[in-house]
Design a protein around this motif. Sequence first.
Motif, PDB file in Angstrom:
ATOM      1  N   UNK A  88      30.806  26.037 -39.192  1.00 55.59           N
ATOM      2  CA  UNK A  88      29.415  25.926 -39.618  1.00 55.59           C
ATOM      3  C   UNK A  88      28.564  25.217 -38.579  1.00 55.59           C
ATOM      4  N   UNK A  89      29.078  24.116 -38.027  1.00 52.17           N
ATOM      5  CA  UNK A  89      28.343  23.375 -36.990  1.00 52.17           C
ATOM      6  C   UNK A  89      28.132  24.239 -35.747  1.00 52.17           C
ATOM      7  N   UNK A  90      29.182  24.925 -35.345  1.00 52.79           N
ATOM      8  CA  UNK A  90      29.074  25.785 -34.161  1.00 52.79           C
ATOM      9  C   UNK A  90      28.103  26.939 -34.391  1.00 52.79           C
ATOM     10  N   UNK A  91      28.123  27.501 -35.602  1.00 54.23           N
ATOM     11  CA  UNK A  91      27.207  28.589 -35.925  1.00 54.23           C
ATOM     12  C   UNK A  91      25.755  28.114 -35.812  1.00 54.23           C
ATOM     13  N   UNK A  92      25.467  26.941 -36.372  1.00 48.29           N
ATOM     14  CA  UNK A  92      24.106  26.386 -36.278  1.00 48.29           C
ATOM     15  C   UNK A  92      23.715  26.121 -34.823  1.00 48.29           C
ATOM     16  N   UNK A  93      24.638  25.524 -34.090  1.00 46.44           N
ATOM     17  CA  UNK A  93      24.366  25.219 -32.681  1.00 46.44           C
ATOM     18  C   UNK A  93      24.134  26.502 -31.883  1.00 46.44           C
ATOM     19  N   UNK A  94      24.938  27.515 -32.156  1.00 49.07           N
ATOM     20  CA  UNK A  94      24.788  28.793 -31.468  1.00 49.07           C
ATOM     21  C   UNK A  94      23.439  29.433 -31.780  1.00 49.07           C
ATOM     22  N   UNK A  95      23.037  29.398 -33.042  1.00 46.60           N
ATOM     23  CA  UNK A  95      21.741  29.976 -33.426  1.00 46.60           C
ATOM     24  C   UNK A  95      20.594  29.260 -32.734  1.00 46.60           C
ATOM     25  N   UNK A  96      20.666  27.934 -32.647  1.00 43.51           N
ATOM     26  CA  UNK A  96      19.618  27.167 -31.963  1.00 43.51           C
ATOM     27  C   UNK A  96      19.565  27.559 -30.487  1.00 43.51           C
ATOM     28  N   UNK A  97      20.713  27.657 -29.861  1.00 47.41           N
ATOM     29  CA  UNK A  97      20.757  28.029 -28.442  1.00 47.41           C
ATOM     30  C   UNK A  97      20.234  29.452 -28.223  1.00 47.41           C
ATOM     31  N   UNK A  98      20.665  30.382 -29.075  1.00 44.04           N
ATOM     32  CA  UNK A  98      20.218  31.773 -28.924  1.00 44.04           C
ATOM     33  C   UNK A  98      18.713  31.893 -29.142  1.00 44.04           C
ATOM     34  N   UNK A  99      18.195  31.202 -30.168  1.00 38.30           N
ATOM     35  CA  UNK A  99      16.748  31.244 -30.405  1.00 38.30           C
ATOM     36  C   UNK A  99      15.984  30.660 -29.235  1.00 38.30           C
ATOM     37  N   UNK A 100      16.495  29.563 -28.676  1.00 42.89           N
ATOM     38  CA  UNK A 100      15.843  28.938 -27.526  1.00 42.89           C
ATOM     39  C   UNK A 100      15.849  29.884 -26.327  1.00 42.89           C
ATOM     40  N   UNK A 101      16.982  30.503 -26.056  1.00 42.84           N
ATOM     41  CA  UNK A 101      17.066  31.433 -24.929  1.00 42.84           C
ATOM     42  C   UNK A 101      16.190  32.655 -25.150  1.00 42.84           C
ATOM     43  N   UNK A 102      16.202  33.171 -26.370  1.00 43.06           N
ATOM     44  CA  UNK A 102      15.389  34.338 -26.677  1.00 43.06           C
ATOM     45  C   UNK A 102      13.909  34.017 -26.475  1.00 43.06           C
ATOM     46  N   UNK A 103      13.481  32.859 -26.956  1.00 40.09           N
ATOM     47  CA  UNK A 103      12.076  32.459 -26.771  1.00 40.09           C
ATOM     48  C   UNK A 103      11.767  32.297 -25.281  1.00 40.09           C
ATOM     49  N   UNK A 104      12.695  31.716 -24.546  1.00 40.30           N
ATOM     50  CA  UNK A 104      12.500  31.530 -23.112  1.00 40.30           C
ATOM     51  C   UNK A 104      12.396  32.876 -22.394  1.00 40.30           C
ATOM     52  N   UNK A 105      13.273  33.813 -22.759  1.00 40.44           N
ATOM     53  CA  UNK A 105      13.233  35.151 -22.157  1.00 40.44           C
ATOM     54  C   UNK A 105      11.937  35.871 -22.506  1.00 40.44           C
ATOM     55  N   UNK A 106      11.523  35.752 -23.773  1.00 37.97           N
ATOM     56  CA  UNK A 106      10.260  36.379 -24.182  1.00 37.97           C
ATOM     57  C   UNK A 106       9.074  35.793 -23.425  1.00 37.97           C
ATOM     58  N   UNK A 107       9.063  34.488 -23.258  1.00 36.17           N
ATOM     59  CA  UNK A 107       7.962  33.831 -22.546  1.00 36.17           C
ATOM     60  C   UNK A 107       7.930  34.276 -21.084  1.00 36.17           C
ATOM     61  N   UNK A 108       9.082  34.349 -20.440  1.00 37.48           N
ATOM     62  CA  UNK A 108       9.134  34.801 -19.046  1.00 37.48           C
ATOM     63  C   UNK A 108       8.677  36.248 -18.932  1.00 37.48           C
ATOM     64  N   UNK A 109       9.111  37.099 -19.845  1.00 39.73           N
ATOM     65  CA  UNK A 109       8.683  38.510 -19.821  1.00 39.73           C
ATOM     66  C   UNK A 109       7.182  38.617 -20.051  1.00 39.73           C
ATOM     67  N   UNK A 110       6.651  37.817 -20.978  1.00 39.88           N
ATOM     68  CA  UNK A 110       5.208  37.839 -21.243  1.00 39.88           C
ATOM     69  C   UNK A 110       4.425  37.434 -19.998  1.00 39.88           C
ATOM     70  N   UNK A 111       4.861  36.380 -19.324  1.00 43.67           N
ATOM     71  CA  UNK A 111       4.164  35.928 -18.110  1.00 43.67           C
ATOM     72  C   UNK A 111       4.230  36.994 -17.013  1.00 43.67           C
ATOM     73  N   UNK A 112       5.396  37.645 -16.861  1.00 47.24           N
ATOM     74  CA  UNK A 112       5.527  38.701 -15.848  1.00 47.24           C
ATOM     75  C   UNK A 112       4.584  39.856 -16.141  1.00 47.24           C
ATOM     76  N   UNK A 113       4.514  40.289 -17.394  1.00 47.08           N
ATOM     77  CA  UNK A 113       3.636  41.406 -17.760  1.00 47.08           C
ATOM     78  C   UNK A 113       2.173  41.013 -17.590  1.00 47.08           C
ATOM     79  N   UNK A 114       1.819  39.786 -17.979  1.00 47.28           N
ATOM     80  CA  UNK A 114       0.439  39.327 -17.804  1.00 47.28           C
ATOM     81  C   UNK A 114       0.040  39.322 -16.328  1.00 47.28           C
ATOM     82  N   UNK A 115       0.932  38.849 -15.452  1.00 45.87           N
ATOM     83  CA  UNK A 115       0.631  38.847 -14.015  1.00 45.87           C
ATOM     84  C   UNK A 115       0.451  40.264 -13.489  1.00 45.87           C
TER      85      UNK A 115
END
Length: 157
Positions: A88-115
């Motif tokens: 359960x702890x690992x599942x929560x930790x994994x979800x937090x990490x995946x959400x953080x990475x996904x948001x980071x990837x989305x933000x980088x893609x958004x900045x690239x498209x905007x440029x």
Amino acid sequence: MSAAAATLYGVSGLLETVGLVVTVVDITSARKRLAAYLTRPRNVYATDAGAVVEAFNASAVTNREKTIEQRMADVEKWKQIDLPQELGRRNKELMVRLESRFQSDLEAARKNVEDQCAGLREYVEGSKQKWWESYRGPMLLVVGVLVGTAANFVAMS
């Protein structure tokens, strides 16, 4: 031919010649702007995908020796109590990490498209030049043709 018609023909020829020269210069500068757009430096936005993940240390060190029965009992206890909690702890930790990475990837893609869109918009708009700068050569040609037509009417009368 009257002096007025000759003057109008001269003005017409001058306007048409200047219009052609300005059009050729505009075409040349458009090619240079395109080359500058295609070779412009691009920003690349990195993500936090390279974050280091810690491994769980499953070994337990003890000073006393245990019998096989004690070890089996410890494994059964671990399976029933500790394992579900750890999963359960690992599942929560994994979800937090995946959400953080996904948001980071989305933000980088958004900045690239905007440029890219900003660069394309600037190129299409003619590097922020005014609308009349884009059409001054053809406008001079049209005015020259109109003056030439006027000269024809003056010469006919």
